[in-house]
Scaffold this motif. Structure first.
Motif, PDB file in Angstrom:
ATOM      1  N   VAL A 187       0.868  -1.196   0.000  1.00  0.00           N
ATOM      2  CA  VAL A 187       0.000   0.000   0.000  1.00  0.00           C
ATOM      3  C   VAL A 187       0.894   1.232   0.000  1.00  0.00           C
ATOM      4  O   VAL A 187       1.317   1.711   1.061  1.00  0.00           O
ATOM      5  CB  VAL A 187      -0.922   0.013   1.236  1.00  0.00           C
ATOM      6  CG1 VAL A 187      -1.909   1.177   1.155  1.00  0.00           C
ATOM      7  CG2 VAL A 187      -1.674  -1.309   1.370  1.00  0.00           C
ATOM      8  N   VAL A 202      -5.015   4.861   6.055  1.00  0.00           N
ATOM      9  CA  VAL A 202      -4.773   3.443   6.307  1.00  0.00           C
ATOM     10  C   VAL A 202      -4.766   3.139   7.800  1.00  0.00           C
ATOM     11  O   VAL A 202      -5.414   2.185   8.266  1.00  0.00           O
ATOM     12  CB  VAL A 202      -3.459   2.988   5.644  1.00  0.00           C
ATOM     13  CG1 VAL A 202      -3.233   1.496   5.895  1.00  0.00           C
ATOM     14  CG2 VAL A 202      -3.488   3.267   4.145  1.00  0.00           C
ATOM     15  N   LEU A 264      -8.446  -2.138   0.370  1.00  0.00           N
ATOM     16  CA  LEU A 264      -7.641  -1.132  -0.329  1.00  0.00           C
ATOM     17  C   LEU A 264      -7.171  -1.644  -1.680  1.00  0.00           C
ATOM     18  O   LEU A 264      -7.039  -0.878  -2.637  1.00  0.00           O
ATOM     19  CB  LEU A 264      -6.446  -0.731   0.533  1.00  0.00           C
ATOM     20  CG  LEU A 264      -6.776   0.042   1.820  1.00  0.00           C
ATOM     21  CD1 LEU A 264      -5.552   0.141   2.709  1.00  0.00           C
ATOM     22  CD2 LEU A 264      -7.313   1.422   1.487  1.00  0.00           C
ATOM     23  N   ARG A 269     -12.490   3.447  -1.723  1.00  0.00           N
ATOM     24  CA  ARG A 269     -12.263   4.861  -1.445  1.00  0.00           C
ATOM     25  C   ARG A 269     -12.667   5.176  -0.010  1.00  0.00           C
ATOM     26  O   ARG A 269     -13.796   4.931   0.389  1.00  0.00           O
ATOM     27  CB  ARG A 269     -13.056   5.743  -2.404  1.00  0.00           C
ATOM     28  CG  ARG A 269     -12.744   5.496  -3.871  1.00  0.00           C
ATOM     29  CD  ARG A 269     -11.305   5.842  -4.207  1.00  0.00           C
ATOM     30  NE  ARG A 269     -11.011   7.238  -3.984  1.00  0.00           N
ATOM     31  CZ  ARG A 269      -9.799   7.772  -4.129  1.00  0.00           C
ATOM     32  NH1 ARG A 269      -8.771   6.987  -4.477  1.00  0.00           N
ATOM     33  NH2 ARG A 269      -9.598   9.049  -3.911  1.00  0.00           N
ATOM     34  N   VAL A 270     -11.728   5.705   0.760  1.00  0.00           N
ATOM     35  CA  VAL A 270     -11.983   6.018   2.157  1.00  0.00           C
ATOM     36  C   VAL A 270     -12.539   7.424   2.280  1.00  0.00           C
ATOM     37  O   VAL A 270     -12.012   8.367   1.702  1.00  0.00           O
ATOM     38  CB  VAL A 270     -10.681   5.910   2.983  1.00  0.00           C
ATOM     39  CG1 VAL A 270     -10.948   6.226   4.449  1.00  0.00           C
ATOM     40  CG2 VAL A 270     -10.082   4.529   2.837  1.00  0.00           C
ATOM     41  N   THR A 281     -18.007   5.147   5.862  1.00  0.00           N
ATOM     42  CA  THR A 281     -16.807   4.309   5.848  1.00  0.00           C
ATOM     43  C   THR A 281     -16.737   3.440   7.084  1.00  0.00           C
ATOM     44  O   THR A 281     -16.386   2.251   7.016  1.00  0.00           O
ATOM     45  CB  THR A 281     -15.547   5.189   5.744  1.00  0.00           C
ATOM     46  OG1 THR A 281     -15.627   5.985   4.562  1.00  0.00           O
ATOM     47  CG2 THR A 281     -14.289   4.326   5.684  1.00  0.00           C
TER      48      THR A 281
END
Length: 334
Positions: A187, A202, A264, A269-270, A281
Motif C-alpha cells: 500500500v 490506512v 484497499l 475509497r476512504v 466508511t
C-alpha cells in the motif's frame, strides 16, 4: 441466527419494548428483534441514548454492550457480572505469572503474532508471484526473517514471565518492523504504523478494525473465566487489559489487516470527516470485519468461524493455567 446490532449516527435510541430490543432514529424503527436473538450491541457513536431497561435486559440475556469512539478505540464494555467463570481459573491465572506457565503463554502469544504476520504477507504475495515478481521477492525476504524470529522465540528459556518479557517484546518489535515494511510495499500511501489518534487513511482503517476486534477478544476472555487485566507479555498498568492485549496479537493480522488491505487492493475509497473516518466508511469497515469474523476456517481439525476460534483460544488459555492442557497459538492459513 443471532444478530449483532451496530448503533451508528446521531439521534439514535436503544430501548426495550416487551421482550424485544428496538433501535430508532427520530421515531423510525431501524432494528427490532427479540433479545434472545441478539448476540451483542456495539455503540459506535456519542449521539445515542440507551434506556436502563434495555441495559438490564441485555445483561440478563448475557448480551455484551460495547462502546467505540469515532476512531474505533474501545472505551467501555458492559457485561453480566455472572460471566466471570470460576475462582480457581483466576487464581491459577495469577499464579501462572510466577512460574513457567507464564513463560510458555508469553512465548505462544509472540509466536502466534509472528507466524500470522508472515502468513498475511504470504497471502498477499501469492497474488503477485507472476504479475509483480519484485514485490513478491521483497515480501518473502521479510517473511523469511519473521519466521526466523518465531523460531528464536520458541527457544527462549526462563522460569517466570518477567525473565523473558524483554526478549519477547524485542522479537515482536523486530517482526513488526519487517511486517509493516511489507505492508508499505503493498500500500504505497501507507507511511508507517501509528496507533490511536492517527489521522491518515490506512491507520484510521486499521485502528477502527482493531477496536471491533478488541471487544471480541475481551468478551472471549471474560466468558472463559479469565481476568482480562492479568496478562503475561504486556505489563500490568491501571486500566490496561494486558491479557486481552496479549491474546489479540494472534488475530490482528488474520482478522483486521487482511480485511483492510484487501479492501484497499480493490480500489476502496476512504471517506474522511475532520481527520476521522466518516460514518459511511465506518459502517462499511465494520461490516467487512464482521464478515471476516464469520468466515469459517479449519482449526484443530474442525471448521469454525474465526469469531469462535477467538473463544476457543481464550478457553485454551484457561485450560492451560487451570489444568495444564497444552496451549497452542492460533496461526491462520495463507
Amino acid at each position: 441466527m443471532m444478530q449483532e446490532v451496530f448503533v451508528e449516527g446521531f439521534g439514535v435510541s436503544v430501548s426495550k419494548k416487551s421482550e424485544r430490543l428496538v433501535v430508532k432514529r427520530k421515531g423510525e424503527v431501524l432494528f427490532e428483534r427479540p433479545f434472545f436473538d441478539v448476540e451483542r450491541v456495539i455503540v459506535a457513536t456519542g449521539g445515542a441514548t440507551i434506556s436502563a431497561a434495555a441495559i438490564h435486559e441485555c445483561v440478563r440475556h448475557g448480551i455484551p454492550l460495547e462502546f467505540l469512539s469515532f476512531s474505533g478505540a474501545p472505551y467501555a464494555s458492559l457485561v453480566s457480572p455472572n460471566l466471570g467463570g470460576t475462582v480457581r481459573t483466576r487464581r491459577e491465572q495469577l499464579l501462572a505469572y510466577e512460574d513457567r506457565r507464564g513463560v510458555e503463554l508469553g512465548k505462544a502469544f509472540a509466536v502466534g503474532k509472528l507466524r500470522n504476520s508472515a502468513n498475511v504477507l504470504k497471502y498477499f504475495a501469492k497474488y503477485r508471484k507472476g504479475a509483480d515478481r519484485r514485490t513478491y521477492d521483497f515480501l518473502y525476504r521479510r517473511v523469511d526473517r519473521i519466521e526466523e524470529l518465531a523460531r528464536l522465540v520458541e527457544e527462549i528459556e526462563g522460569s517466570r514471565a518477567d525473565e523473558v518479557r524483554g526478549a519477547l517484546l524485542n522479537a515482536e518489535g523486530r517482526g513488526a518492523a519487517l511486517y509493516w515494511e511489507g505492508v508499505e510495499r503493498l500500500v504505497p500511501e501507507f507511511s508507517g504504523r501509528e496507533g490511536r489518534g492517527a489521522g491518515d487513511l490506512v491507520n484510521s482503517l486499521l485502528n477502527y478494525g482493531y477496536g471491533i476486534l478488541y471487544h471480541r477478544v475481551l468478551s472471549a476472555v471474560t466468558r472463559a473465566g479469565l481476568d482480562p487485566f492479568a496478562g503475561y507479555v504486556h505489563t500490568d498498568r491501571p486500566g490496561k487489559p494486558s491479557l486481552v492485549l496479549d491474546l489479540i496479537e494472534e488475530f490482528r493480522g488474520q482478522v483486521v489487516d487482511r480485511t483492510v488491505l484487501g479492501m484497499l487492493g480493490t480500489g476502496f475509497r476512504v471517506g474522511m470527516d475532520g481527520g476521522m473516518l466518516d460514518e459511511a466508511t465506518r459502517k462499511l469497515v465494520a461490516g467487512k470485519v464482521r464478515e471476516r469474523l464469520a468466515t469459517r476456517i479449519k482449526h484443530r481439525g474442525r471448521r469454525h468461524s474465526l469469531e469462535n476460534v477467538i473463544h476457543i483460544q481464550a478457553r485454551g488459555v484457561a485450560g492451560f493455567v487451570r489444568d495444564g492442557v497444552l496451549y497452542r497459538p492460533f496461526v491462520g492459513s495463507w
